[in-house]
Design a protein around this motif. Structure first.
Motif, PDB file in Angstrom:
ATOM      1  N   UNK A  54      14.180  -3.714  23.757  1.00 24.72           N
ATOM      2  CA  UNK A  54      13.620  -2.446  24.247  1.00 24.72           C
ATOM      3  C   UNK A  54      13.061  -1.576  23.132  1.00 24.72           C
ATOM      4  N   UNK A  55      12.759  -2.192  21.991  1.00 28.29           N
ATOM      5  CA  UNK A  55      12.322  -1.393  20.852  1.00 28.29           C
ATOM      6  C   UNK A  55      10.968  -1.820  20.308  1.00 28.29           C
ATOM      7  N   UNK A  56      10.440  -0.990  19.403  1.00 32.50           N
ATOM      8  CA  UNK A  56       9.192  -1.270  18.706  1.00 32.50           C
ATOM      9  C   UNK A  56       9.374  -0.994  17.221  1.00 32.50           C
ATOM     10  N   UNK A  57       8.730  -1.816  16.418  1.00 34.84           N
ATOM     11  CA  UNK A  57       8.677  -1.600  14.975  1.00 34.84           C
ATOM     12  C   UNK A  57       7.264  -1.139  14.640  1.00 34.84           C
ATOM     13  N   UNK A  58       7.147   0.052  14.069  1.00 33.38           N
ATOM     14  CA  UNK A  58       5.833   0.624  13.753  1.00 33.38           C
ATOM     15  C   UNK A  58       5.739   0.816  12.253  1.00 33.38           C
ATOM     16  N   UNK A  59       4.698   0.245  11.668  1.00 34.86           N
ATOM     17  CA  UNK A  59       4.437   0.418  10.242  1.00 34.86           C
ATOM     18  C   UNK A  59       3.072   1.072  10.084  1.00 34.86           C
ATOM     19  N   UNK A  60       3.015   2.106   9.286  1.00 37.12           N
ATOM     20  CA  UNK A  60       1.753   2.817   9.087  1.00 37.12           C
ATOM     21  C   UNK A  60       1.671   3.359   7.669  1.00 37.12           C
ATOM     22  N   UNK A  61       0.454   3.370   7.140  1.00 36.27           N
ATOM     23  CA  UNK A  61       0.217   3.960   5.823  1.00 36.27           C
ATOM     24  C   UNK A  61      -0.214   5.409   5.936  1.00 36.27           C
TER      25      UNK A  61
ATOM     26  N   UNK B 153       0.812  -1.218   0.000  1.00 33.82           N
ATOM     27  CA  UNK B 153       0.000   0.000   0.000  1.00 33.82           C
ATOM     28  C   UNK B 153       0.845   1.267   0.000  1.00 33.82           C
ATOM     29  N   UNK B 154       2.094   1.134   0.395  1.00 32.11           N
ATOM     30  CA  UNK B 154       2.933   2.307   0.598  1.00 32.11           C
ATOM     31  C   UNK B 154       2.773   2.812   2.013  1.00 32.11           C
ATOM     32  N   UNK B 155       3.799   3.411   2.544  1.00 30.62           N
ATOM     33  CA  UNK B 155       3.730   3.923   3.907  1.00 30.62           C
ATOM     34  C   UNK B 155       5.114   4.071   4.506  1.00 30.62           C
TER      35      UNK B 155
ATOM     36  N   UNK C 104      -4.596   9.204  16.463  1.00 32.72           N
ATOM     37  CA  UNK C 104      -3.774  10.295  15.919  1.00 32.72           C
ATOM     38  C   UNK C 104      -3.249  10.025  14.510  1.00 32.72           C
ATOM     39  N   UNK C 105      -3.056   8.762  14.159  1.00 30.97           N
ATOM     40  CA  UNK C 105      -2.556   8.445  12.815  1.00 30.97           C
ATOM     41  C   UNK C 105      -3.684   8.305  11.803  1.00 30.97           C
ATOM     42  N   UNK C 106      -4.914   8.148  12.283  1.00 30.97           N
ATOM     43  CA  UNK C 106      -6.041   8.035  11.369  1.00 30.97           C
ATOM     44  C   UNK C 106      -6.253   6.638  10.817  1.00 30.97           C
TER      45      UNK C 106
ATOM     46  N   UNK D  66      10.738   4.502   4.070  1.00 33.40           N
ATOM     47  CA  UNK D  66       9.516   4.925   3.396  1.00 33.40           C
ATOM     48  C   UNK D  66       9.337   4.105   2.125  1.00 33.40           C
ATOM     49  N   UNK D  67       8.122   3.556   1.949  1.00 29.93           N
ATOM     50  CA  UNK D  67       7.769   2.831   0.730  1.00 29.93           C
ATOM     51  C   UNK D  67       6.774   3.677  -0.042  1.00 29.93           C
ATOM     52  N   UNK D  68       7.184   4.161  -1.217  1.00 32.09           N
ATOM     53  CA  UNK D  68       6.323   5.008  -2.031  1.00 32.09           C
ATOM     54  C   UNK D  68       5.231   4.215  -2.713  1.00 32.09           C
ATOM     55  N   UNK D  69       4.140   4.894  -3.125  1.00 35.90           N
ATOM     56  CA  UNK D  69       3.016   4.201  -3.773  1.00 35.90           C
ATOM     57  C   UNK D  69       3.425   3.449  -5.038  1.00 35.90           C
TER      58      UNK D  69
END
Length: 310
Positions: free
Chosen positions: A83-90, A45-47, A70-72, A122-125
């Protein structure tokens, strides 16, 4: 295991039970595709993908719930290291704004944490579309090559049987991903890792199926006067112990990966566990019965043609 020493189960005579089970699962999967769809990851999807360190003792599910508003959109959140987190969002395309939003929400919802963004991808569309197209081509290409391979090694009926079993496996595993998305405590997003899992499932299912087909070809030459369906059933029983032992061994390994491999690998390992179980089932209840049905169909067609000529 003594049941597998000299098994004599009636798989082929009772193949319609397998058709009913498989047909029900496939219909449920297709209905889920139409109603719930599949949750695609940012690969398709890109994101943006961010790695946060020093997040403290926070739960990934709580972070996902806190960031959704907040991210919608609901992000994919996994533990990363200790001690870390991997966050992926579009959500959004401005990386700086995205960082500020995530850090601000962390400070508000988890005041004891002091997160720091250490990596951003960043993954572009356009790139996401190329990945999506490549994933579809890779799966379809694998199915085509497998059909040709089985057809050349055996004959076209065996190729269609193997293709039916593999397609059956992929549809049902995808259907389970669709049905249970947002219901399990880990992400079932479709990304490149899941595509790799599906290709692994294809290979595993094919391996089981070829073992049965090899024994069938051997028995067809040994028992030339016996009905073909009986020979196939005997072949399945002859390879059943190997099929079950191999599947159990593989399930032990993939289950360990599922429960102890961490959140990053959980969706991948879940697909493998499902694929091993469904692939084992399809090699017995789908691939060989399809070959038998094709054989009967051809024999009936030949008989009709002969009666028409007479």
């Amino acid at each position: 295991m003594r049941l597998l020493e000299n098994p004599s189960f009636s798989f082929i005579p009772n193949r319609k039970i397998g058709y009913l089970i498989s047909g029900t699962l496939i219909v449920l999967s297709l209905l889920s595709f139409m109603t719930r769809g599949l949750e695609q990851g940012i690969d398709f999807l890109g994101g943006t993908e961010l790695v946060l360190e020093d997040v403290g003792q926070v739960d990934a599910l709580d972070v996902r719930a806190a960031l959704t508003e907040p991210l919608g959109s609901q992000p994919e959140v996994k533990t990363f290291g200790t001690t870390g987190l991997l966050i992926r969002t579009a959500a959004g395309t401005d990386v700086d704004d995205l960082r500020r939003t995530i850090i601000a929400e962390f400070e508000a919802s988890f005041p004891d944490a002091s997160p720091e963004v250490v990596q951003t991808d960043v993954v572009g569309p356009r790139f996401a579309q190329d990945l999506q197209r490549g994933a579809i081509y890779s799966v379809l290409g694998a199915l085509f090559v497998i059909f040709v391979y089985i057809m050349l090694r055996f004959e076209w009926r065996y190729g269609l049987g193997a293709l039916a079993a593999i397609t059956h496996d992929v549809i049902i595993v995808l259907g389970i991903f669709s049905l249970f998305q947002d219901l399990l405590p880990f992400s079932l997003q479709i990304d490149q890792a899941i595509i790799a899992a599906f290709l692994t499932i294809v290979g595993y299912s094919l391996n089981d199926t070829v073992v049965v087909f090899d024994r069938t070809r051997e028995y067809v030459n040994l028992f030339k006067t016996d009905p073909y369906a009986e020979v196939v059933n005997r072949s399945i029983n002859a390879t059943l112990s190997r099929t079950v032992v191999t599947s159990i061994t593989t399930l032990i390994v993939t289950s360990i990966l599922l429960f102890f491999g961490g959140d990053v690998l959980r969706g991948f390992s879940f697909a493998l566990v499902l694929g091993v179980m469904i692939g084992t089932y399809s090699s017995v209840f789908v691939a060989s019965p399809v070959v038998v049905e094709l054989r009967h169909w051809l024999e009936d067609s030949d008989s009709k043609r002969k009666r028409a000529r007479a």
